[in-house]
Write a protein that holds these residues in place. Sequence first.
Motif, PDB file in Angstrom:
ATOM      1  N   HIS A  73      24.520  86.477 -12.637  1.00  0.00           N
ATOM      2  CA  HIS A  73      25.114  87.594 -11.569  1.00  0.00           C
ATOM      3  C   HIS A  73      24.854  87.292  -9.955  1.00  0.00           C
ATOM      4  O   HIS A  73      25.135  85.718  -9.674  1.00  0.00           O
ATOM      5  CB  HIS A  73      23.419  88.291 -11.312  1.00  0.00           C
ATOM      6  N   HIS A  96      29.895  89.302 -14.450  1.00  0.00           N
ATOM      7  CA  HIS A  96      30.170  91.058 -14.991  1.00  0.00           C
ATOM      8  C   HIS A  96      30.855  91.810 -13.747  1.00  0.00           C
ATOM      9  O   HIS A  96      30.468  91.642 -12.708  1.00  0.00           O
ATOM     10  CB  HIS A  96      29.226  91.143 -15.061  1.00  0.00           C
ATOM     11  N   GLU A  99      28.537  92.923 -10.394  1.00  0.00           N
ATOM     12  CA  GLU A  99      28.047  92.312  -9.663  1.00  0.00           C
ATOM     13  C   GLU A  99      29.693  91.537  -8.497  1.00  0.00           C
ATOM     14  O   GLU A  99      29.242  91.519  -7.561  1.00  0.00           O
ATOM     15  CB  GLU A  99      27.773  91.129 -10.382  1.00  0.00           C
ATOM     16  N   PHE A 131      36.112  89.114 -15.248  1.00  0.00           N
ATOM     17  CA  PHE A 131      35.486  90.000 -16.061  1.00  0.00           C
ATOM     18  C   PHE A 131      34.382  89.804 -16.777  1.00  0.00           C
ATOM     19  O   PHE A 131      35.748  89.632 -18.006  1.00  0.00           O
ATOM     20  CB  PHE A 131      35.488  91.213 -15.218  1.00  0.00           C
ATOM     21  N   ILE A 132      33.628  89.792 -17.408  1.00  0.00           N
ATOM     22  CA  ILE A 132      33.106  89.483 -18.336  1.00  0.00           C
ATOM     23  C   ILE A 132      32.148  90.692 -19.359  1.00  0.00           C
ATOM     24  O   ILE A 132      31.476  91.247 -18.655  1.00  0.00           O
ATOM     25  CB  ILE A 132      32.164  88.173 -18.761  1.00  0.00           C
ATOM     26  N   PRO A 133      32.859  91.341 -20.614  1.00  0.00           N
ATOM     27  CA  PRO A 133      31.779  92.486 -21.156  1.00  0.00           C
ATOM     28  C   PRO A 133      31.351  92.539 -21.821  1.00  0.00           C
ATOM     29  O   PRO A 133      30.709  91.659 -21.797  1.00  0.00           O
ATOM     30  CB  PRO A 133      33.510  93.597 -21.729  1.00  0.00           C
ATOM     31  N   ASP A 134      30.378  93.482 -22.151  1.00  0.00           N
ATOM     32  CA  ASP A 134      29.630  93.307 -22.807  1.00  0.00           C
ATOM     33  C   ASP A 134      29.914  93.028 -24.061  1.00  0.00           C
ATOM     34  O   ASP A 134      31.008  92.938 -25.038  1.00  0.00           O
ATOM     35  CB  ASP A 134      28.828  93.956 -22.760  1.00  0.00           C
ATOM     36  N   HIS A 150      24.885  92.022 -21.520  1.00  0.00           N
ATOM     37  CA  HIS A 150      25.036  92.899 -20.300  1.00  0.00           C
ATOM     38  C   HIS A 150      23.926  93.164 -20.126  1.00  0.00           C
ATOM     39  O   HIS A 150      22.728  94.132 -21.443  1.00  0.00           O
ATOM     40  CB  HIS A 150      25.687  93.693 -19.977  1.00  0.00           C
ATOM     41  N   GLY A 157      24.756  93.890 -12.949  1.00  0.00           N
ATOM     42  CA  GLY A 157      25.283  93.184 -14.036  1.00  0.00           C
ATOM     43  C   GLY A 157      24.913  91.957 -14.373  1.00  0.00           C
ATOM     44  O   GLY A 157      25.509  91.467 -14.437  1.00  0.00           O
ATOM     45  N   LEU A 159      23.418  89.685 -17.014  1.00  0.00           N
ATOM     46  CA  LEU A 159      24.216  88.781 -17.657  1.00  0.00           C
ATOM     47  C   LEU A 159      22.822  87.779 -18.442  1.00  0.00           C
ATOM     48  O   LEU A 159      23.016  86.944 -17.901  1.00  0.00           O
ATOM     49  CB  LEU A 159      25.379  88.118 -18.097  1.00  0.00           C
TER      50      LEU A 159
END
Length: 279
Positions: A73, A96, A99, A131-134, A150, A157, A159
């Motif tokens: 984060h 994420h 953030e 970017f990192i998705p759920d 997430h 955001g 993680l």
Amino acid sequence: MKLTENLHLLQIDFEIALSPDKKLPRFVNVLIILGDKITLIDTGVKGSEQKIVDYIRSINRNASEIGTVILSHSHPDHIGCAARIKEITGCKVMAHAAEREWIENIEVQMQQRPVPGFLNLVDRNVVIDEFIPDHQEIKIKQNCTLRFIHAPGHSAGSLNILFKEDRILFTADSVPLKNDIPNYDNYRDLMQSLEAIRNNDQYDMLLTSWTPPVRNKTAISRLLEEGEEYMRSVDRAVKSCYKGKTDEFPVSCQCAVEKLGLPAFMANPIVDRAFKSNF
């Protein structure tokens, strides 16, 4: 500290300057994942790069091998030297999407979340490359797969990261510590994220940013229960002291801090911001 063949934990000590003559000692954990390249999860505060470089050298690797920095984060003790490490190594930075603003524009973060001594903890923006998705998964090497979860609440955001094969869950700052600074972005989201951590049966070791490794189910349950009960006590104190989000700082904040039996210095704009998220 070597946790597994692939995973090392490095504690970064730092201080928060509450006033010119009063400093609060803190620490934050950085995770170092070894593969063909090296992956860092979080970077500690400004100036931590030398400690990271020295540790990597001590395990017979080289900092030039850092290929990716994953930011759990946006808070300054997690992104403090990310820009410097990227500058040194040319690595990719991931986080994420929620953030992004606070990582890529620290002036906005400093205005919205004025941590004492902010620029002593982080002094440079860093651009997020991916970017990192759920639920995204990344394979670091054979038998080392990361799954991203997430976990909003501490921040929008935040993680959590599951090391699938090693059955380790890294929760960053998602688990509140009893009687620590109430420091969260949204109370309801945080409680839901805590419930998700509790209900996740895919890990046997819990790693956080602020504790040693927690290695058995009983200890993990105790830590989560303490965090949840602390947050419920925070909510009760807030609801008894605040009329709502429009309460002016600091009277209601001081009232809630006193009810919780916390030190007076915790009645500050960061905590007031957290308390108002309970409504």
